[in-house]
Each structure stands twice: as structure tokens, then as C-alpha cells.
Scaffold this motif. Structure first.
Motif, short mmCIF file in Angstrom:
data_model
loop_
_atom_site.label_atom_id
_atom_site.label_comp_id
_atom_site.label_asym_id
_atom_site.label_seq_id
_atom_site.Cartn_x
_atom_site.Cartn_y
_atom_site.Cartn_z
N MET A 67 11.27 6.37 -4.89
CA MET A 67 11.44 5.49 -6.07
C MET A 67 12.16 4.18 -5.72
O MET A 67 11.73 3.16 -5.90
CB MET A 67 12.13 5.79 -7.11
CG MET A 67 12.09 5.21 -8.56
SD MET A 67 12.81 5.91 -9.68
CE MET A 67 14.61 5.99 -9.45
N VAL A 68 13.13 4.34 -5.04
CA VAL A 68 13.85 3.31 -4.29
C VAL A 68 13.19 2.34 -3.42
O VAL A 68 13.06 1.14 -3.46
CB VAL A 68 15.40 3.66 -3.80
CG1 VAL A 68 16.01 2.50 -3.14
CG2 VAL A 68 16.24 4.42 -4.86
N ALA A 69 12.32 3.21 -2.51
CA ALA A 69 11.38 2.38 -1.38
C ALA A 69 10.56 1.53 -2.16
O ALA A 69 9.99 0.69 -1.88
CB ALA A 69 10.91 3.42 -0.75
N LEU A 70 9.89 2.13 -3.35
CA LEU A 70 8.67 1.34 -4.15
C LEU A 70 9.41 0.11 -4.64
O LEU A 70 8.84 -0.92 -4.69
CB LEU A 70 8.08 2.25 -4.89
CG LEU A 70 7.40 3.48 -4.45
CD1 LEU A 70 6.78 4.29 -5.58
CD2 LEU A 70 6.32 2.62 -3.60
N ILE A 71 10.71 0.43 -5.11
CA ILE A 71 11.14 -0.87 -5.72
C ILE A 71 11.60 -1.84 -4.87
O ILE A 71 11.30 -3.05 -5.39
CB ILE A 71 12.53 -0.32 -6.70
CG1 ILE A 71 11.94 0.48 -7.98
CG2 ILE A 71 13.41 -1.37 -7.11
CD1 ILE A 71 13.01 1.31 -8.74
N LEU A 72 12.21 -1.39 -3.62
CA LEU A 72 12.62 -2.54 -2.75
C LEU A 72 11.23 -3.31 -2.09
O LEU A 72 11.42 -4.49 -2.03
CB LEU A 72 13.33 -1.64 -1.67
CG LEU A 72 14.71 -1.33 -1.70
CD1 LEU A 72 15.08 -0.53 -0.50
CD2 LEU A 72 15.60 -2.60 -1.75
N LEU A 73 10.29 -2.49 -1.80
CA LEU A 73 9.08 -3.08 -1.43
C LEU A 73 8.51 -4.10 -2.48
O LEU A 73 8.16 -5.34 -2.24
CB LEU A 73 8.23 -2.16 -1.08
CG LEU A 73 8.27 -1.29 0.26
CD1 LEU A 73 7.22 -0.04 0.46
CD2 LEU A 73 8.22 -2.18 1.35
N SER A 74 8.82 -3.61 -3.74
CA SER A 74 8.21 -4.57 -4.89
C SER A 74 8.90 -5.78 -5.15
O SER A 74 8.41 -6.88 -5.73
CB SER A 74 8.02 -3.78 -6.21
OG SER A 74 7.12 -2.65 -5.83
N VAL A 75 10.35 -5.78 -4.90
CA VAL A 75 11.05 -6.93 -4.92
C VAL A 75 11.37 -7.64 -3.88
O VAL A 75 11.24 -8.80 -4.00
CB VAL A 75 12.64 -6.29 -5.73
CG1 VAL A 75 13.36 -7.43 -5.71
CG2 VAL A 75 12.23 -5.61 -6.94
N VAL A 76 11.68 -7.02 -2.72
CA VAL A 76 11.93 -7.85 -1.50
C VAL A 76 10.72 -8.41 -0.93
O VAL A 76 10.85 -9.65 -0.33
CB VAL A 76 12.63 -6.75 -0.31
CG1 VAL A 76 13.09 -7.49 0.64
CG2 VAL A 76 14.08 -6.39 -1.22
N TRP A 77 9.56 -7.59 -0.66
CA TRP A 77 8.46 -8.38 -0.01
C TRP A 77 8.10 -9.59 -0.70
O TRP A 77 7.77 -10.76 0.01
CB TRP A 77 7.13 -7.33 0.19
CG TRP A 77 6.08 -8.04 0.68
CD1 TRP A 77 4.91 -8.12 0.23
CD2 TRP A 77 5.92 -8.71 2.09
NE1 TRP A 77 3.98 -8.68 0.98
CE2 TRP A 77 4.88 -9.32 2.13
CE3 TRP A 77 7.00 -9.14 2.89
CZ2 TRP A 77 4.08 -10.14 3.04
CZ3 TRP A 77 6.46 -9.89 3.97
CH2 TRP A 77 5.19 -10.13 4.12
N PRO A 78 7.80 -9.79 -1.96
CA PRO A 78 7.37 -11.18 -2.67
C PRO A 78 8.33 -12.13 -2.21
O PRO A 78 7.87 -13.13 -2.05
CB PRO A 78 7.36 -10.90 -4.03
CG PRO A 78 7.08 -9.30 -4.22
CD PRO A 78 7.85 -8.61 -2.79
N PHE A 79 9.51 -11.86 -2.36
CA PHE A 79 10.59 -12.94 -2.01
C PHE A 79 10.40 -13.25 -0.38
O PHE A 79 10.38 -14.47 -0.03
CB PHE A 79 11.94 -12.51 -1.97
CG PHE A 79 13.06 -13.22 -1.81
CD1 PHE A 79 13.45 -14.45 -2.33
CD2 PHE A 79 13.84 -12.97 -0.55
CE1 PHE A 79 14.37 -15.30 -1.80
CE2 PHE A 79 14.85 -14.03 -0.18
CZ PHE A 79 15.05 -14.86 -0.83
N ILE A 80 10.32 -12.32 0.41
CA ILE A 80 9.96 -12.75 1.99
C ILE A 80 8.82 -13.32 2.17
O ILE A 80 8.65 -14.49 2.97
CB ILE A 80 10.18 -11.67 2.79
CG1 ILE A 80 11.59 -11.01 2.83
CG2 ILE A 80 9.74 -11.88 4.23
CD1 ILE A 80 11.68 -9.52 3.33
N ARG A 81 7.81 -12.96 1.53
CA ARG A 81 6.38 -13.77 1.68
C ARG A 81 6.61 -15.05 1.16
O ARG A 81 5.94 -15.94 1.65
CB ARG A 81 5.47 -12.99 0.71
CG ARG A 81 3.97 -13.47 0.96
CD ARG A 81 2.99 -12.81 0.06
NE ARG A 81 3.55 -12.30 -1.13
CZ ARG A 81 2.82 -11.39 -1.84
NH1 ARG A 81 1.74 -11.20 -1.64
NH2 ARG A 81 3.39 -11.00 -3.19
N SER A 82 7.40 -15.43 -0.14
CA SER A 82 7.31 -16.87 -0.58
C SER A 82 8.17 -17.65 0.65
O SER A 82 7.59 -18.71 0.58
CB SER A 82 7.92 -16.84 -1.79
OG SER A 82 9.30 -16.26 -1.81
#
Length: 88
Positions: A67-82
Motif C-alpha cells: 500500500m505504501v509502495a502504491l501511494i509512493l509511486l502515485s505521488v512521487v513519480w508524477p512530481f519527478i516526471r513534471s
């Protein structure tokens, strides 16, 4: 070239997200994990989930790592991508 690299990383992150979700679902369907799909999902996701399990202790018989991994991927990756796409 850089947009293509971001696209490839985006595809890999999405694949990891789906693999983690698939592993969670398979843990309900096949809790022992002896089937081939469970083994493949375990091999794909374990390098990402194992460090999280060292930080986050289990809550009874519930593993909060996925659950933490899914939340991290959902929050952190869009920021890094932007950040990556704005620097192009």
C-alpha cells in the motif's frame, strides 16, 4: 530523446504499479503463492517492497508495504516526471 526516456520510465513505473497491485490481488486468490504468476510478480516487486518492509513493520498479519509502495509511486513519480519534462 529525453521525452522518449521519460516515456519509457513512465511505462516501467506503471508496470511496477500494476505488478504490485497484481501481487496484492494474487495474495488473496492464491495465498501460498506457489503458482507461476505469483512467483513472477514476487520476483518483479520484491526488490521494491523489501526495503519498505524494513522501515514499515507489519500491522498484525497485514503487510502495509504494498500500500505504501502504491501511494509512493502515485505521488512521487508524477512530481519527478513534471520536473524532468519541464527541464526539456
Amino acid at each position: 530523446m529525453s521525452e522518449m526516456l521519460v516515456g519509457i520510465i513512465d511505462l516501467l513505473v506503471t508496470g511496477l504499479w500494476l505488478a504490485i497491485l497484481g501481487r496484492v490481488i494474487m495474495s488473496w486468490v492464491s495465498p501460498r503463492g506457489g503458482d507461476p504468476l505469483s512467483r513472477v510478480l514476487h520476483r518483479i516487486t520484491e526488490p521494491f517492497l523489501d526495503p519498505l518492509r524494513r522501515i514499515i513493520p507489519p500491522l498484525g498479519m497485514f503487510d502495509l508495504g504494498p500500500m505504501v509502495a502504491l501511494i509512493l509511486l502515485s505521488v512521487v513519480w508524477p512530481f519527478i516526471r513534471s520536473v524532468l519534462t519541464s527541464s526539456l
